[in-house]
Motif scaffolding. Structure first.
Motif, PDB file in Angstrom:
ATOM      1  N   ASP A   1       0.122   4.317  -1.194  1.00 25.27           N
ATOM      2  CA  ASP A   1      -0.247   5.326  -0.967  1.00 25.27           C
ATOM      3  C   ASP A   1      -0.301   5.813   0.486  1.00 25.27           C
ATOM      4  O   ASP A   1      -0.272   6.770   0.977  1.00 25.27           O
ATOM      5  CB  ASP A   1      -1.730   5.366  -1.554  1.00 25.27           C
ATOM      6  CG  ASP A   1      -1.905   5.304  -2.900  1.00 25.27           C
ATOM      7  OD1 ASP A   1      -0.768   5.765  -3.730  1.00 25.27           O
ATOM      8  OD2 ASP A   1      -3.081   5.174  -3.431  1.00 25.27           O
ATOM      9  N   ALA A   2      -0.686   4.856   1.369  1.00 26.16           N
ATOM     10  CA  ALA A   2      -0.738   4.691   2.931  1.00 26.16           C
ATOM     11  C   ALA A   2       0.662   5.140   3.342  1.00 26.16           C
ATOM     12  O   ALA A   2       0.873   5.986   4.218  1.00 26.16           O
ATOM     13  CB  ALA A   2      -1.232   3.416   3.596  1.00 26.16           C
TER      14      ALA A   2
ATOM     15  N   ASP B   1       0.782  -1.250   0.015  1.00 30.09           N
ATOM     16  CA  ASP B   1      -0.128   0.021   0.063  1.00 30.09           C
ATOM     17  C   ASP B   1       0.770   1.187   0.021  1.00 30.09           C
ATOM     18  O   ASP B   1       1.048   1.836   0.899  1.00 30.09           O
ATOM     19  CB  ASP B   1      -1.067   0.032   1.321  1.00 30.09           C
ATOM     20  CG  ASP B   1      -1.844   1.010   1.079  1.00 30.09           C
ATOM     21  OD1 ASP B   1      -1.941   1.916   0.297  1.00 30.09           O
ATOM     22  OD2 ASP B   1      -2.861   1.010   1.996  1.00 30.09           O
TER      23      ASP B   1
ATOM     24  N   TYR C   1       3.059   6.687   1.759  1.00 32.41           N
ATOM     25  CA  TYR C   1       3.318   8.023   1.215  1.00 32.41           C
ATOM     26  C   TYR C   1       2.658   8.919   2.150  1.00 32.41           C
ATOM     27  O   TYR C   1       3.185  10.113   2.468  1.00 32.41           O
ATOM     28  CB  TYR C   1       3.010   8.178  -0.106  1.00 32.41           C
ATOM     29  CG  TYR C   1       3.273   9.713  -0.902  1.00 32.41           C
ATOM     30  CD1 TYR C   1       4.461   9.990  -1.407  1.00 32.41           C
ATOM     31  CD2 TYR C   1       1.986  10.841  -0.470  1.00 32.41           C
ATOM     32  CE1 TYR C   1       4.709  11.448  -1.615  1.00 32.41           C
ATOM     33  CE2 TYR C   1       2.427  11.911  -1.082  1.00 32.41           C
ATOM     34  CZ  TYR C   1       3.763  12.186  -1.439  1.00 32.41           C
ATOM     35  OH  TYR C   1       4.004  13.603  -1.710  1.00 32.41           O
ATOM     36  N   ASP C   2       1.457   8.963   2.363  1.00 30.06           N
ATOM     37  CA  ASP C   2       0.552   9.562   3.164  1.00 30.06           C
ATOM     38  C   ASP C   2       1.169   9.773   4.522  1.00 30.06           C
ATOM     39  O   ASP C   2       1.331  11.033   5.015  1.00 30.06           O
ATOM     40  CB  ASP C   2      -0.876   9.252   3.133  1.00 30.06           C
ATOM     41  CG  ASP C   2      -1.677   9.262   1.995  1.00 30.06           C
ATOM     42  OD1 ASP C   2      -1.433   9.895   0.903  1.00 30.06           O
ATOM     43  OD2 ASP C   2      -2.587   8.688   2.056  1.00 30.06           O
ATOM     44  N   ARG C   3       1.470   8.603   5.150  1.00 27.91           N
ATOM     45  CA  ARG C   3       2.233   8.683   6.361  1.00 27.91           C
ATOM     46  C   ARG C   3       3.492   9.676   6.476  1.00 27.91           C
ATOM     47  O   ARG C   3       3.738  10.434   7.039  1.00 27.91           O
ATOM     48  CB  ARG C   3       2.471   7.275   7.071  1.00 27.91           C
ATOM     49  CG  ARG C   3       3.259   7.320   8.375  1.00 27.91           C
ATOM     50  CD  ARG C   3       2.565   7.879   9.534  1.00 27.91           C
ATOM     51  NE  ARG C   3       1.463   7.117   9.762  1.00 27.91           N
ATOM     52  CZ  ARG C   3       1.329   6.355  10.803  1.00 27.91           C
ATOM     53  NH1 ARG C   3       2.186   6.174  11.634  1.00 27.91           N
ATOM     54  NH2 ARG C   3       0.049   5.840  11.143  1.00 27.91           N
TER      55      ARG C   3
ATOM     56  N   ALA D   1       4.635  11.918   4.215  1.00 22.61           N
ATOM     57  CA  ALA D   1       4.290  13.174   3.833  1.00 22.61           C
ATOM     58  C   ALA D   1       3.895  13.988   5.090  1.00 22.61           C
ATOM     59  O   ALA D   1       4.268  15.060   5.291  1.00 22.61           O
ATOM     60  CB  ALA D   1       3.253  13.375   2.554  1.00 22.61           C
ATOM     61  N   ARG D   2       2.816  13.463   5.815  1.00 27.06           N
ATOM     62  CA  ARG D   2       2.417  13.827   7.069  1.00 27.06           C
ATOM     63  C   ARG D   2       3.458  14.168   7.933  1.00 27.06           C
ATOM     64  O   ARG D   2       3.574  15.277   8.533  1.00 27.06           O
ATOM     65  CB  ARG D   2       1.149  13.238   7.515  1.00 27.06           C
ATOM     66  CG  ARG D   2       0.665  13.581   8.999  1.00 27.06           C
ATOM     67  CD  ARG D   2      -0.698  12.661   9.152  1.00 27.06           C
ATOM     68  NE  ARG D   2      -0.725  12.903  10.654  1.00 27.06           N
ATOM     69  CZ  ARG D   2      -0.267  12.085  11.612  1.00 27.06           C
ATOM     70  NH1 ARG D   2       0.117  11.099  11.635  1.00 27.06           N
ATOM     71  NH2 ARG D   2      -0.642  12.622  12.883  1.00 27.06           N
ATOM     72  N   THR D   3       4.295  13.138   8.222  1.00 28.71           N
ATOM     73  CA  THR D   3       5.214  13.367   9.406  1.00 28.71           C
ATOM     74  C   THR D   3       6.330  14.286   8.910  1.00 28.71           C
ATOM     75  O   THR D   3       6.968  14.756   9.632  1.00 28.71           O
ATOM     76  CB  THR D   3       5.796  11.809   9.723  1.00 28.71           C
ATOM     77  OG1 THR D   3       6.175  11.254   8.822  1.00 28.71           O
ATOM     78  CG2 THR D   3       4.797  11.158  10.607  1.00 28.71           C
TER      79      THR D   3
END
Length: 116
Positions: free
Chosen positions: A83-84, A81, A86-88, A90-92
């Motif tokens: 996307d998951a 995954d 990347y999202d984590r 990018a957020r951090t």
């Protein structure tokens, strides 16, 4: 602030265990990120033992939360995954940048903040 110490102590211990098992030079050839991340593993073991034991309930609660977050990352990697992940990341990354922007990446007393 307690959890980074537990993580750093654990990562250094794991690297040393791996080095012993594989007969390799894991720590010798680790990169700057390992050195920077594990810097706090050089902290006073007596003090941190006492801190962890004195704050046992809070530390255990935070370890549980961290374990759950780590499990989410394991699942994302296992299932591909991207996307998951990347999202984590990018957020951090954004959170880390805001920490620096707030001056909390300064070694000066009180993170170099000026007081009126």
């Amino acid at each position: 602030s307690h959890l980074p110490h537990l993580i750093a102590y654990t990562i250094v211990g794991t690297a040393d265990d791996l080095q012993q098992v594989t007969q390799s030079e894991v720590i010798k050839f680790s990169a700057g990120g390992f050195r920077d991340f594990t810097r706090i593993a050089a902290s006073d073991p007596t003090m941190w033992r006492d801190v962890f034991l004195s704050n046992k309930d809070a530390v255990l609660d935070m370890l549980q939360r961290f374990s759950e977050d780590l499990s989410q990352l394991q699942r994302a990697i296992r299932w591909g995954d991207g996307d998951a992940l990347y999202d984590r990341f990018a957020r951090t990354r954004a959170i880390r940048r805001s920490i620096v922007d707030q001056g909390q990446d300064d070694a000066a007393a009180d993170f170099g903040r000026k007081h009126d």
